[in-house]
Design a protein around this motif. Structure first.
Motif, PDB file in Angstrom:
ATOM      1  N   ILE A 278       0.786  -1.256   0.159  1.00  0.00           N
ATOM      2  CA  ILE A 278      -0.095  -0.080  -0.030  1.00  0.00           C
ATOM      3  C   ILE A 278       0.995   1.305   0.003  1.00  0.00           C
ATOM      4  CG2 ILE A 278      -0.199   0.361   2.422  1.00  0.00           C
ATOM      5  CD1 ILE A 278      -3.425   0.625   1.851  1.00  0.00           C
ATOM      6  N   GLU A 279       0.478   2.307  -0.742  1.00  0.00           N
ATOM      7  CA  GLU A 279       1.161   3.363  -0.878  1.00  0.00           C
ATOM      8  C   GLU A 279       1.821   3.876   0.501  1.00  0.00           C
ATOM      9  OE1 GLU A 279       2.227   4.302  -3.792  1.00  0.00           O
ATOM     10  OE2 GLU A 279       0.537   4.265  -5.338  1.00  0.00           O
ATOM     11  N   LEU A 280       1.200   4.079   1.629  1.00  0.00           N
ATOM     12  CA  LEU A 280       1.638   4.398   2.913  1.00  0.00           C
ATOM     13  C   LEU A 280       2.733   3.795   3.131  1.00  0.00           C
ATOM     14  CD1 LEU A 280       1.105   6.583   5.353  1.00  0.00           C
ATOM     15  CD2 LEU A 280      -0.490   4.506   6.112  1.00  0.00           C
ATOM     16  N   ASN A 354       7.700  -4.869 -21.277  1.00  0.00           N
ATOM     17  CA  ASN A 354       6.931  -4.603 -19.958  1.00  0.00           C
ATOM     18  C   ASN A 354       7.389  -3.288 -19.136  1.00  0.00           C
ATOM     19  OD1 ASN A 354       5.923  -6.950 -19.549  1.00  0.00           O
ATOM     20  ND2 ASN A 354       8.034  -8.176 -18.726  1.00  0.00           N
ATOM     21  N   LYS A 355       8.651  -2.619 -19.688  1.00  0.00           N
ATOM     22  CA  LYS A 355       9.204  -1.433 -18.926  1.00  0.00           C
ATOM     23  C   LYS A 355       7.955  -0.337 -19.224  1.00  0.00           C
ATOM     24  CE  LYS A 355      13.977  -2.337 -19.816  1.00  0.00           C
ATOM     25  NZ  LYS A 355      15.306  -1.946 -20.641  1.00  0.00           N
ATOM     26  N   GLU A 356       7.386  -0.507 -20.151  1.00  0.00           N
ATOM     27  CA  GLU A 356       6.118   0.512 -20.401  1.00  0.00           C
ATOM     28  C   GLU A 356       5.266   0.640 -19.169  1.00  0.00           C
ATOM     29  OE1 GLU A 356       4.743  -0.278 -23.980  1.00  0.00           O
ATOM     30  OE2 GLU A 356       6.389   0.108 -25.268  1.00  0.00           O
ATOM     31  N   MET A 357       5.266  -0.366 -18.345  1.00  0.00           N
ATOM     32  CA  MET A 357       4.168  -0.530 -17.500  1.00  0.00           C
ATOM     33  C   MET A 357       4.470   0.015 -16.097  1.00  0.00           C
ATOM     34  SD  MET A 357       3.170  -4.613 -18.446  1.00  0.00           S
ATOM     35  CE  MET A 357       1.864  -4.901 -17.094  1.00  0.00           C
ATOM     36  N   PHE A 358       6.052   0.377 -16.185  1.00  0.00           N
ATOM     37  CA  PHE A 358       6.277   0.722 -14.805  1.00  0.00           C
ATOM     38  C   PHE A 358       6.884   2.147 -14.929  1.00  0.00           C
ATOM     39  CE2 PHE A 358       6.413  -3.925 -14.721  1.00  0.00           C
ATOM     40  CZ  PHE A 358       6.333  -4.176 -13.423  1.00  0.00           C
ATOM     41  N   TYR A 359       6.850   2.655 -13.502  1.00  0.00           N
ATOM     42  CA  TYR A 359       7.549   4.157 -13.519  1.00  0.00           C
ATOM     43  C   TYR A 359       9.042   3.695 -13.200  1.00  0.00           C
ATOM     44  CZ  TYR A 359       3.017   6.514 -13.024  1.00  0.00           C
ATOM     45  OH  TYR A 359       1.524   7.118 -13.212  1.00  0.00           O
ATOM     46  N   GLU A 360       9.886   4.640 -13.354  1.00  0.00           N
ATOM     47  CA  GLU A 360      11.406   4.688 -13.258  1.00  0.00           C
ATOM     48  C   GLU A 360      11.662   4.838 -11.683  1.00  0.00           C
ATOM     49  OE1 GLU A 360      13.600   7.014 -15.794  1.00  0.00           O
ATOM     50  OE2 GLU A 360      12.627   6.014 -17.702  1.00  0.00           O
ATOM     51  N   SER A 361      10.774   5.458 -11.066  1.00  0.00           N
ATOM     52  CA  SER A 361      11.155   5.739  -9.674  1.00  0.00           C
ATOM     53  C   SER A 361       9.994   5.995  -8.911  1.00  0.00           C
ATOM     54  CB  SER A 361      12.127   6.998  -9.481  1.00  0.00           C
ATOM     55  OG  SER A 361      11.475   8.125  -9.922  1.00  0.00           O
ATOM     56  N   ILE A 362       9.959   6.077  -7.594  1.00  0.00           N
ATOM     57  CA  ILE A 362       8.848   6.661  -6.955  1.00  0.00           C
ATOM     58  C   ILE A 362       8.640   7.849  -6.924  1.00  0.00           C
ATOM     59  CG2 ILE A 362       7.969   6.893  -4.358  1.00  0.00           C
ATOM     60  CD1 ILE A 362       7.590   4.086  -5.208  1.00  0.00           C
ATOM     61  N   VAL A 363       9.540   8.909  -7.003  1.00  0.00           N
ATOM     62  CA  VAL A 363       9.498  10.297  -7.366  1.00  0.00           C
ATOM     63  C   VAL A 363       8.779  10.412  -8.526  1.00  0.00           C
ATOM     64  CG1 VAL A 363      10.958  12.366  -8.036  1.00  0.00           C
ATOM     65  CG2 VAL A 363      11.656  10.817  -6.133  1.00  0.00           C
ATOM     66  N   GLN A 364       9.063   9.838  -9.539  1.00  0.00           N
ATOM     67  CA  GLN A 364       8.357  10.063 -10.836  1.00  0.00           C
ATOM     68  C   GLN A 364       7.020   9.549 -10.611  1.00  0.00           C
ATOM     69  OE1 GLN A 364       8.919   7.104 -14.139  1.00  0.00           O
ATOM     70  NE2 GLN A 364       8.978   8.943 -15.723  1.00  0.00           N
ATOM     71  N   LYS A 365       6.640   8.583 -10.015  1.00  0.00           N
ATOM     72  CA  LYS A 365       5.385   8.078  -9.725  1.00  0.00           C
ATOM     73  C   LYS A 365       4.435   9.096  -9.154  1.00  0.00           C
ATOM     74  CE  LYS A 365       2.721   4.271  -7.725  1.00  0.00           C
ATOM     75  NZ  LYS A 365       2.814   2.939  -6.960  1.00  0.00           N
ATOM     76  N   LYS A 366       4.876   9.526  -7.887  1.00  0.00           N
ATOM     77  CA  LYS A 366       4.316  10.495  -7.293  1.00  0.00           C
ATOM     78  C   LYS A 366       3.830  11.931  -8.184  1.00  0.00           C
ATOM     79  CE  LYS A 366       5.935   9.734  -2.560  1.00  0.00           C
ATOM     80  NZ  LYS A 366       6.593  10.183  -1.391  1.00  0.00           N
ATOM     81  N   ALA A 367       5.031  12.237  -9.049  1.00  0.00           N
ATOM     82  CA  ALA A 367       4.630  13.415  -9.716  1.00  0.00           C
ATOM     83  C   ALA A 367       3.653  13.103 -10.852  1.00  0.00           C
ATOM     84  CB  ALA A 367       5.779  13.727 -10.446  1.00  0.00           C
ATOM     85  N   CYS A 368       3.513  11.852 -11.391  1.00  0.00           N
ATOM     86  CA  CYS A 368       2.443  11.560 -12.461  1.00  0.00           C
ATOM     87  C   CYS A 368       0.870  11.270 -11.779  1.00  0.00           C
ATOM     88  CB  CYS A 368       3.102  10.456 -13.373  1.00  0.00           C
ATOM     89  SG  CYS A 368       4.514  10.886 -14.237  1.00  0.00           S
ATOM     90  N   GLU A 369       1.007  10.681 -10.696  1.00  0.00           N
ATOM     91  CA  GLU A 369      -0.244  10.451 -10.174  1.00  0.00           C
ATOM     92  C   GLU A 369      -1.186  11.692  -9.748  1.00  0.00           C
ATOM     93  OE1 GLU A 369       0.162   6.089  -7.991  1.00  0.00           O
ATOM     94  OE2 GLU A 369       0.700   7.716  -7.013  1.00  0.00           O
ATOM     95  N   LYS A 370      -2.316  11.485  -9.505  1.00  0.00           N
ATOM     96  CA  LYS A 370      -3.232  12.489  -9.298  1.00  0.00           C
ATOM     97  C   LYS A 370      -3.041  12.735  -7.759  1.00  0.00           C
ATOM     98  CE  LYS A 370      -7.079   9.413  -7.801  1.00  0.00           C
ATOM     99  NZ  LYS A 370      -8.480   9.042  -8.060  1.00  0.00           N
ATOM    100  N   PRO A 371      -3.306  13.913  -7.096  1.00  0.00           N
ATOM    101  CA  PRO A 371      -2.988  14.305  -5.806  1.00  0.00           C
ATOM    102  C   PRO A 371      -3.607  13.287  -4.917  1.00  0.00           C
ATOM    103  CG  PRO A 371      -3.158  16.113  -7.028  1.00  0.00           C
ATOM    104  CD  PRO A 371      -3.634  15.109  -8.059  1.00  0.00           C
ATOM    105  N   MET A 372      -2.947  12.750  -3.870  1.00  0.00           N
ATOM    106  CA  MET A 372      -3.204  11.860  -2.929  1.00  0.00           C
ATOM    107  C   MET A 372      -2.784  11.923  -1.622  1.00  0.00           C
ATOM    108  SD  MET A 372      -5.255   9.282  -2.828  1.00  0.00           S
ATOM    109  CE  MET A 372      -5.661   8.848  -4.513  1.00  0.00           C
ATOM    110  N   LEU A 373      -3.762  11.866  -0.475  1.00  0.00           N
ATOM    111  CA  LEU A 373      -3.530  11.893   0.895  1.00  0.00           C
ATOM    112  C   LEU A 373      -3.562  10.187   1.514  1.00  0.00           C
ATOM    113  CD1 LEU A 373      -2.797  13.594   3.586  1.00  0.00           C
ATOM    114  CD2 LEU A 373      -5.122  13.692   3.623  1.00  0.00           C
ATOM    115  N   TYR A 374      -2.369   9.932   1.615  1.00  0.00           N
ATOM    116  CA  TYR A 374      -2.124   8.459   1.897  1.00  0.00           C
ATOM    117  C   TYR A 374      -2.583   8.241   3.412  1.00  0.00           C
ATOM    118  CZ  TYR A 374       1.049   8.386  -2.216  1.00  0.00           C
ATOM    119  OH  TYR A 374       1.547   8.488  -3.255  1.00  0.00           O
TER     120      TYR A 374
END
Length: 463
Positions: A278-280, A354-374
Motif C-alpha cells: 500500500i502506498e503509505l 514490460n518497461k512501459e508498465m512501470f515508472y522509473e522511480s517513486i519520485v516520478q510516480k508521485k509526480a504523475c499520479e493524481k494528488p493523494m493523501l495516503y
C-alpha cells in the motif's frame, strides 16, 4: 564374543530408547504452527514444481498458485513463510532444486526483509543497527520451518549453518529450545490440544471466520486466503525503516547473490520482483528509490530481470485501492487475484515491453499520479531524551502526514477519548506542517483535511 554382542544390543536398545524419548519430547514441547504444517504437507505432495516463488508473508497473501497455474499452464508453488529471511529462502531453494526440475525461480525482494534498521538492545541499553537476518525476533520462525522439513542433506546443512552462532542442542534436539516451558502446564496442554486437533482434521486447515464474517484459511501450494478489507480508519503505521539512514543489509545482499548464483549454476531462469505494498508503507521509508537503485544494480550485474510492482502504473494496478489489502502490509483475496494475473502477464511478456508498465522511480510516480493523501506513519519518543531512549520511557507519538504532493496544505483536528464530549479540537489550519505530536497515553480520532489546488481529501485516523 557373547559379551561384545550383548554390549552391542544394549547400545542399540539405548539409542532407540533415547530417540523415542526425544521424539515424544519434541511432540510435547515443540510449538505447533498451522502454516508450516500445511505448507510442507502440500510441498511434499507435488510430483514436480515448475515455477517456484520464494519470499515472506507478502508473497503467500498476494500470489495465488491456482490462478498462476491457469495463466501459465505450469505447476507453481509458493515456498514462503512469515518473516522469511533471504538466507532461509536460499536453503529452501536448494531443497527444491534437489527434489524438482525447476524451470523458473521468482525471488521476492520485499524491502522489509532485505534492509538494515535499529532495534533496542536491553543489555547495552541503546539502539543498535541490525541486518534483518540478525534480528533475534526472526529466529523463531526459522526453527519452526526447520522442524517441518524432512531430513535431507539440505536440512543437515541448515542445521550446521545455524548451529555456528546459535543453540547447537536446539538445532539437533528441538525440544531443548522450549526448556523454559518445562513446567508450564498451560502451554503443554494448549500445544497438545492443537496437535490433536490437527490429527482429527486429517491435516486439513481450518476456515477461520471473524465477528464480521471475513474468512481466512490456508489453501494448497502455499497460499493464504483472506477476504478481510483494511478498515477506513486504518491509515496509520509505525515507521519501521528509514532508507535515508540505512538501506540494503550486507548479509541480505550476500544471500540474495547466492540465490541468484545457485539458480544460474543449475541453469534455472531466475527473476527478481517486489510484491506491491500500500502506498503509505512506501512513503514511510522516506527514500524508497535508494533501495530500488541498490536492487537494480544487483539485477543488472547478474543480467536478470527485476520488476518492482510498487512502481507499477495505476492503469495496470491501483495501489491506492484499499479494497485490495487486508492490512497495511498484505493483500487480500481480491488483491491477490488481480496481482497474480498481472504478475503472470508480466512474467510471460517481453521485458522491453514490460518497461512501459512501470515508472522509473517513486519520485516520478508521485509526480504523475493524481494528488493523494495516503495517511500517517508514526514513531514514538521521549520528549526530553528523544528517540534514542529506552522504549519503555516513550511518552509521545509523532504522526507524519504522507501524501504525494510536497505543497499540499493540511488542516488537522482530533478528538480525545473521555474529553470534550467527543468534539474535535483544532490542531492546525491549512499549513504545510506534516508532523502531529500527541501524548502516547491519549487516544481518539485524528481528522486530516488535505488541500491541493482547491481540492480537498479528508481522512480519519484512529490513534
Amino acid at each position: 564374543m557373547k559379551r561384545f554382542f550383548t554390549r552391542g544390543i544394549s547400545v542399540i536398545a539405548g539409542t532407540l530408547i533415547f530417540v523415542f524419548i526425544c521424539h515424544q519430547l519434541n511432540y510435547i514441547f515443540c510449538a505447533t504452527d498451522e502454516w508450516f504444517q500445511q505448507l510442507f504437507r502440500s510441498y511434499y505432495k507435488q510430483d514436480n514444481i515448475d515455477n517456484l516463488f520464494l519470499g515472506s508473508s507478502v508473497v503467500y497473501f498476494s500470489e495465488n498458485p491456482e490462478i498462476m497455474d491457469e495463466e501459465t499452464g505450469l505447476n507453481n508453488f509458493n515456498l514462503s513463510s512469515n518473516a522469511q529471511r533471504i538466507d532461509t529462502s536460499y536453503f529452501l531453494l536448494k531443497d527444491a532444486i534437489e527434489k524438482n526440475d525447476l524451470k523458473n525461480v521468482y525471488i521476492d525482494c520485499y524491502s522489509w526483509i532485505m534492509t538494515e534498521y535499529e532495534i533496542w538492545d536491553n543489555e547495552k541499553q541503546q539502539y543498535v543497527m541490525v541486518d534483518y537476518i540478525d534480528d533475534p525476533y526472526n529466529d523463531g520462525q526459522l526453527w519452526k520451518l526447520i522442524d517441518e522439513l524432512k531430513f535431507s542433506l539440505t536440512k543437515a546443512q541448515i542445521i550446521a549453518e545455524y548451529s555456528k552462532e546459535g543453540d547447537v542442542f536446539g538445532a539437533v534436539l528441538p525440544f531443548t529450545r522450549y526448556r523454559q516451558k518445562l513446567f508450564d502446564w498451560d502451554y503443554i496442554k494448549e500445544n497438545l490440544a492443537l496437535k490433536t486437533k490437527t490429527k482429527k482434521n486429517n491435516g486439513e486447515p481450518e476456515i477461520h471466520t471473524d465477528e464480521y464474517g471475513f474468512k481466512c484459511y490456508i489453501q494448497e501450494k502455499g497460499y493464504q486466503y483472506i477476504d478481510t478489507e483494511i478498515p477506513e480508519d486504518g491509515r496509520a503505521l509505525a515507521k519501521e525503516r528509514d532508507f535515508n539512514k540505512y538501506c540494503m543489509g550486507k548479509k541480505g545482499e550476500s544471500w540474495l547473490r547466492k540465490c541468484i548464483e545457485l539458480c544460474q549454476k543449475n541453469n534455472i531462469n531466475v527473476t527478481l520482483y517486489v510484491t506491491p505494498n500500500i502506498e503509505l508503507q512506501i512513503a514511510s521509508t522516506e527514500n524508497y528509490d535508494r533501495y530500488y537503485r541498490e536492487l537494480t544494480a544487483i539485477a543488472d550485474e547478474y543480467n536478470v530481470e527485476l520488476y518492482d510492482f510498487n512502481l507499477i502504473k495505476e492503469d495496470y494496478l491501483d495501489l491506492n485501492d484499499r479494497s485490495m489489502f487486508c492490512d497495511v502490509h498484505h493483500m487480500n483475496a481480491k488483491g491477490a487475484e488481480k496481482f497474480t494475473k498481472l504478475l503472470a502477464k508480466v512474467l510471460r511478456s517481453n521485458p522491453d515491453k514490460n518497461k512501459e508498465m512501470f515508472y522509473e522511480s517513486i519520485v516520478q510516480k508521485k509526480a504523475c499520479e493524481k494528488p493523494m493523501l495516503y495517511g500517517c506513519y508514526f514513531y514514538d519518543y521521549n520528549e526530553e531524551s528523544g528517540v534514542e531512549s529506552d522504549p519503555s520511557e516513550y511518552d509521545y507519538r509523532d504522526f507524519v502526514i504522507a501524501s504525494n504532493r510536497e505543497n499540499m496544505k493540511y488542516t488537522v483536528s482530533r478528538t480525545i477519548n473521555g474529553k470534550n464530549d467527543g468534539i474535535p479540537e483544532l490542531i492546525q489550519e491549512s499549513t504545510d506542517n506534516k508532523e502531529i505530536k500527541i501524548p502516547i497515553n491519549e487516544h481518539g480520532i485524528i481528522y486530516i483535511d488535505g488541500e491541493y489546488e482547491n481540492q480537498h481529501q479528508i481522512i480519519e485516523i484512529d490513534y
